[in-house]
Structure formats: C-alpha cells, structure tokens
Design an enzyme around this catalytic site. Structure first.
Site, PDB file in Angstrom:
ATOM      1  N   ASN B 385       5.321  -4.030  -1.918  1.00  0.00           N
ATOM      2  CA  ASN B 385       6.750  -4.159  -2.114  1.00  0.00           C
ATOM      3  C   ASN B 385       7.108  -5.564  -2.614  1.00  0.00           C
ATOM      4  O   ASN B 385       7.447  -5.747  -3.780  1.00  0.00           O
ATOM      5  CB  ASN B 385       7.473  -3.841  -0.803  1.00  0.00           C
ATOM      6  CG  ASN B 385       8.971  -3.736  -0.972  1.00  0.00           C
ATOM      7  OD1 ASN B 385       9.524  -4.148  -1.980  1.00  0.00           O
ATOM      8  ND2 ASN B 385       9.645  -3.184   0.008  1.00  0.00           N
ATOM      9  N   ASP B 386       6.969  -6.546  -1.736  1.00  0.00           N
ATOM     10  CA  ASP B 386       7.406  -7.894  -2.106  1.00  0.00           C
ATOM     11  C   ASP B 386       6.653  -8.457  -3.311  1.00  0.00           C
ATOM     12  O   ASP B 386       7.215  -9.214  -4.091  1.00  0.00           O
ATOM     13  CB  ASP B 386       7.236  -8.838  -0.909  1.00  0.00           C
ATOM     14  CG  ASP B 386       8.054  -8.356   0.285  1.00  0.00           C
ATOM     15  OD1 ASP B 386       9.143  -7.791   0.046  1.00  0.00           O
ATOM     16  OD2 ASP B 386       7.603  -8.535   1.426  1.00  0.00           O
ATOM     17  N   VAL B 387       5.377  -8.072  -3.473  1.00  0.00           N
ATOM     18  CA  VAL B 387       4.575  -8.661  -4.552  1.00  0.00           C
ATOM     19  C   VAL B 387       4.962  -8.126  -5.928  1.00  0.00           C
ATOM     20  O   VAL B 387       4.476  -8.614  -6.943  1.00  0.00           O
ATOM     21  CB  VAL B 387       3.058  -8.454  -4.327  1.00  0.00           C
ATOM     22  CG1 VAL B 387       2.614  -9.158  -3.060  1.00  0.00           C
ATOM     23  CG2 VAL B 387       2.669  -6.991  -4.299  1.00  0.00           C
ATOM     24  N   VAL B 388       5.851  -7.113  -5.979  1.00  0.00           N
ATOM     25  CA  VAL B 388       6.342  -6.640  -7.275  1.00  0.00           C
ATOM     26  C   VAL B 388       7.864  -6.771  -7.370  1.00  0.00           C
ATOM     27  O   VAL B 388       8.487  -6.194  -8.245  1.00  0.00           O
ATOM     28  CB  VAL B 388       5.947  -5.161  -7.549  1.00  0.00           C
ATOM     29  CG1 VAL B 388       4.449  -5.047  -7.761  1.00  0.00           C
ATOM     30  CG2 VAL B 388       6.396  -4.244  -6.421  1.00  0.00           C
ATOM     31  N   ALA B 426       8.978  -8.482   4.299  1.00  0.00           N
ATOM     32  CA  ALA B 426       9.822  -9.669   4.229  1.00  0.00           C
ATOM     33  C   ALA B 426      11.283  -9.319   4.497  1.00  0.00           C
ATOM     34  O   ALA B 426      12.127 -10.188   4.601  1.00  0.00           O
ATOM     35  CB  ALA B 426       9.687 -10.346   2.876  1.00  0.00           C
TER      36      ALA B 426
END
Lengths: 102, 459
Positions: B385-388, B426
């Site tokens: 999720n957060d990494v994209v 996050a």
C-alpha cells in the site's frame, strides 16, 4: 579534570571503541537490499556475545549467593537463545538464497 | 587473565569482522554466518574452561544446564518459525540479548559501588539493556498482531523525553551518591523498561523496520558496555561492531523512507502522522473480478508484481510464484518490483520470495524497475500500500511525503489486491486506488491468486 583523568586511564579502550566503530561502518557499507534481513539477523546473533559476560557472572558468583546464580542462569539462557536462534535463523534464510542459485 | 583465552578472543573477534563482511555479499553470506558462529562457539567454550578461578562443580553444572536449555530452545524456535514471521523473531531474539545485558548489570551493581566508572557502566548496561528488551518485546507484539499497531498517549513526545532525561538524572544520582539501595535500583530498572515501551508504542507500522534495526544496534552497544565491566575484548569489539553496523543499516532504511535519524532518536518519529491525511481523496473505486484480471494478464506482454506485507500475511509466496511460472509459460514477461522497505523489515520480500524459489533475476530493485512501469501492461499490487502511494509525490502534508515509491501509476493498467479498503499500516489513504487506470480485486491474497491460477489454466 576527572574527564581528563578518565581519558588518561582508558586511552586503549577509547582507541578500540573508535576503531571498532569505523570497522563496523566500513564492513557494512553498500550492502545490497536483498541481504538486509539476513544481515540484520546475523548482526543480531553477534550481539549475543553478551553471553560471555553472563558466563563470567556465574563463574565469579559465590556458590552460596543464590540470587546471583539464579540471575546468572537466566542471563546465560537468554544470551545463548540470542546466539543460537540468531545464527540458525540466519543460516535458514541464506540456505534459501543458495538453493535458487543453481 | 589467561593468555590462551586472550588469543581465542582475538581469533573470535577476527571471525566476527570477517563474518559481517562476508554477510554483505550474496555469494559469501552463508559462509560468513558460519564463520561468525564458529568464532562465537570458541569464545563461549574458552570462557567456560580457560580461567584461573576456582569454580565449584555445582556452578559448572548450572552453567552447562543453562547453555543446554537455551541452545535447544533457540534451535527449535529458529527451525520452526515460518519465513513470514522472521521480523518478529529477530526482534524477540534481540530482546533476549538486551535482557541478558540488563541482568549482568544488576548482578555487577553491588561490586561496582564506590567506583564511579564501574557504576556508570553498570547503569548504562541496565538502562540500555532494559530499553532494548521491553522495546523489542513491544515490537514483537506489534508485528505479530497481538498488540495494537499504534498507541499514542497525549503529548507522548514530551513524556518520552522527560522519562529519558529522568532516567539519566536517576543514573547520575547513583554514580554521585554511591548509593547501594536495592529498591532504588529496581525502580531504575522499572523506569527503563517503561521507557522502552513508551519508545516503541507510538511508532507506526511503516517505521517498524527502522525501529528493529535501531534496537538491534542498541543491543550491540549494551553488549559492549557489559564488556567494559569485565575488560573483555571480544565483548567490547563484537558489541561495537554490531552497534555501528546496525546504525548504518538504520541510516539506510531512514534514507529509503525519507526520514532523518534525528527525528527517529528524539521521538519526533512519525509525529506528522497525527494529521493522517484521509482528506481530499475523491473519485470512484472500480472493482474487478478474478476472471477480468485473468483475461487481462493472459493477453499482456509485460506484468510486474508488487508484493507487500499482505502477501506475507496470507502466506501467498508460493501461490504467486506459481502464477508467475504459469504466465511465463504463456509468454508473458513477469517481474517482481521490490521496494526496500516493503514488508516489515528491509529485504523481507526477498527472503519470502526466495523461500518459494523465485529466480534472483526476477526480483527488481526500485531504481531499476521504476523506468519500466510505463512499458508495463499490468501492475499487480499484492498486499502493498504505502510503497505505491502517490501521496509521497503530491501531498506535502502526508506523513510519507518524499519517500521514494514504486511508480505503479505509470503502468497501463493497475490491479490492486487487498483484503479491504482499510488504509495501510501507516494509516493513510491511497489515491492510487482512485486512479482511473486502477481496479480493486478484494480478497485474501492467497485465495485470490489461487483462483487466478485456475482461471488462467482454463484459458
């Protein structure tokens, strides 16, 4: 004054600390991301070197001082868990990398 | 001191340095681990038998029993744990090391009274050891889900800084007053343990790798400090090596997440997340069915998988490898895009995918793979999720603003597999999900991938 005194008495130690920091940094620099987890795990196993201190606690303990012996016993168990667990887990991870290389 | 033992310690120290060095290269890593383990082995055996002390047999029996118990337990745990649980385990073992240092400090405290240098050292061992112990246990609890992922006390930054300052003053009092009070000593221990908990609870999941690495580094420092108590070279050098290596790894991770180490150490860590930006994301969410996605992939030329923690939780690493092989057999080019902090630990995805025998050269690092997204037909985001999250580029108020991400939005079509619309670890919304090119494929990663495989097999 006390600080200067301390530096004078422990000069060897201070040299060792500083050089070790640099070795640690140099040895680890530029590690590929693939190896981050095994490296962390391996370094974690190495921090189990505290086991040496735990053994010394027990060796030096008065045989009638049961508190020191009990605490020492716990310290040894926890320290060796860190060492053995850390190395075995790291080995398991690295085994997987190896398998694929063929 | 026994000269033979000194020489053994010297050899052990050299094996540690070589071990760490070899661990940093894929070809030699396994050897490095074994070399370091050998060094540790001789250091332990040497300490046990090469000394000038008179030790009763009873004590020896106890020590050997302790070593036997710990070895068997450690070995079993290490062999049984699933690869997906690795971050928790490293954190837990790390905590044990910290606890061991604390106990040594407690035992040595009485002997140190009156000598300011020794008292300072025992204080540092107790404080740093307990912080790593309770901190690591909390990290362990958070990672395996038994503890809520994020707990924030009001004004937690202020509280944390007051507690750590209080601890330092408390320890200084012991040194100055040469107090031998046991109740006060245990109070100090208690406060240090509480600080470890306070230090880790407000930290959000995305920052967890940094914390584990930092705690790992602290355990090394605790080991070195206890080494100073005994003027024991192997402990001092070994501990400092781990301390500085762990710190470098921490730096590397901070860099990957665009955080400064200053904000990590002084608890400003993740405080911007308080404004958790769920605002201003609008638009519609499109849903895809398994057969839509199967058809889409079947007629693609290039597909990139973006794995995240969801893949680990669902134990879907074998399934995704099977999907990859099936697609390749149909002439589709498949790659995995690995973000440096995907999962809960740096390199977590690499270990996981290695377990299911994914080829090395199929795992692409972020900088190499980012330019390739434009020429990619389908990006399949599995449990990441957060990494994209494009908010890292466009939303200065976002806590992850500035973090380098995988440019999944550049691809022609995006498929995101998640269990639900809940925000990532996050705790922030992801506007990628509202991108017109994106479709959501809800469900457990393993189940979804397995149904994709059976659909594709029928085509």
């Amino acid at each position: 004054m006390q600080i200067l005194e301390f530096i004078k008495d422990n000069l060897h130690l201070i040299y060792i600390l500083i050089l070790s920091v640099f070795i640690g940094v140099e040895v680890i620099k530029n590690i590929p991301a693939v190896l981050h987890t095994p490296l962390m795990s391996g370094a974690n196993a190495l921090s189990g070197v505290v086991i040496v201190g735990a053994i010394l606690v027990m060796l030096q303990a008065d045989p009638t001082d049961y508190i020191a012996l009990t605490l020492g016993f716990m310290a040894v168990v926890l320290g060796i868990l860190n060492v053995v667990g850390g190395f075995v887990v790291t080995d398991r991870m690295l085994q997987m990398f190896k398998k694929k290389k063929q | 001191m026994n000269l033979t033992l000194d020489i053994i310690y010297l050899i052990a120290t050299i094996t540690f340095i070589y071990g760490l060095k070899y661990l940093g290269h894929p070809e030699t890593a396994k050897k490095g681990n074994l070399i370091a383990a050998f060094g540790m082995g001789i250091a332990i055996v040497g300490t046990l038998f090469l000394h000038d002390l008179v030790v009763p047999t009873f004590t020896y029996v106890l020590i050997i029993a302790a070593i036997a118990v710990g070895t068997v337990l450690g070995w079993i745990i290490a062999l049984k744990v699933q690869m997906t649980k690795m971050p928790e385990l490293v954190s837990l073992f790390n905590g044990f090391g910290g606890a061991s240092a604390t106990i040594i400090g407690l035992v040595e405290f009485n002997k140190s009274i009156g000598d300011p240098t020794q008292t300072t050292t025992t204080m540092a061992a107790i404080i740093i050891g307990s912080i790593t112990f309770s901190g690591s246990v909390v990290a362990w609890g958070k990672l395996n889900g038994t503890m809520k992922s994020l707990i924030r006390l009001p004004k937690y930054n202020l509280i944390n800084n007051v507690v750590i300052l209080g601890l330092i003053v408390f320890a200084a009092y012991f040194v100055w007053s040469s107090s031998s009070s046991q109740p006060l000593l245990y109070l100090l221990l208690f406060v240090a343990l509480v600080y470890g908990v306070l230090f880790v609870i407000p930290i959000g999941g995305a920052d967890m790798p940094v914390v584990i690495s930092l705690l790992n580094s602290l355990t090394g420092i605790a080991a070195a400090i206890t080494g100073i108590l005994y003027s024991n070279m192997v402990m001092i050098v070994g501990g400092i090596l781990v301390g500085s290596a762990g710190l470098i790894l921490t730096f590397a991770m901070c860099k990957a997440m665009n955080r400064s180490l200053f904000s990590v150490i002084f608890g400003a860590f993740g405080s911007t997340q308080a404004v958790a930006g769920s605002q201003s994301v609008k638009g519609d969410i499109k849903h895809a069915t398994v057969s839509d996605v199967a058809i889409l992939m079947n007629y693609s030329q290039r597909v990139i998988f973006v794995p995240g923690y969801g893949l680990a939780v669902a134990q879907a690493q074998h399934a995704i490898h099977e999907l990859e092989q099936l697609l390749e057999s149909k002439g589709v080019q498949v790659k995995y895009a690995i973000h440096p902090v995907a999962g809960r630990m740096p390199g977590h995805m690499n270990v996981l995918l290695a377990e299911s025998n994914v080829e090395y050269n199929k795992l692409a690092e972020m900088d190499d793979v980012n330019p390739e997204f434009k020429n990619t037909d389908v990006v399949f985001v599995v449990g990441a999720n957060d990494v994209v999250n494009p908010a890292a580029h466009n939303d200065p108020s976002s806590p992850i603003y500035g973090m380098p991400i995988l440019e999944a939005a550049d691809a022609k079509q995006i498929i995101v597999n998640k269990r639900s619309m809940n925000p990532g670890y996050a705790g922030i919304e992801n506007e990628l999900f509202y991108n017109p090119k994106n479709s959501m494929l809800f469900g457990d990663a393993k189940t979804v991938i397995q149904s994709l495989i059976s659909e594709l097999k029928g085509m």
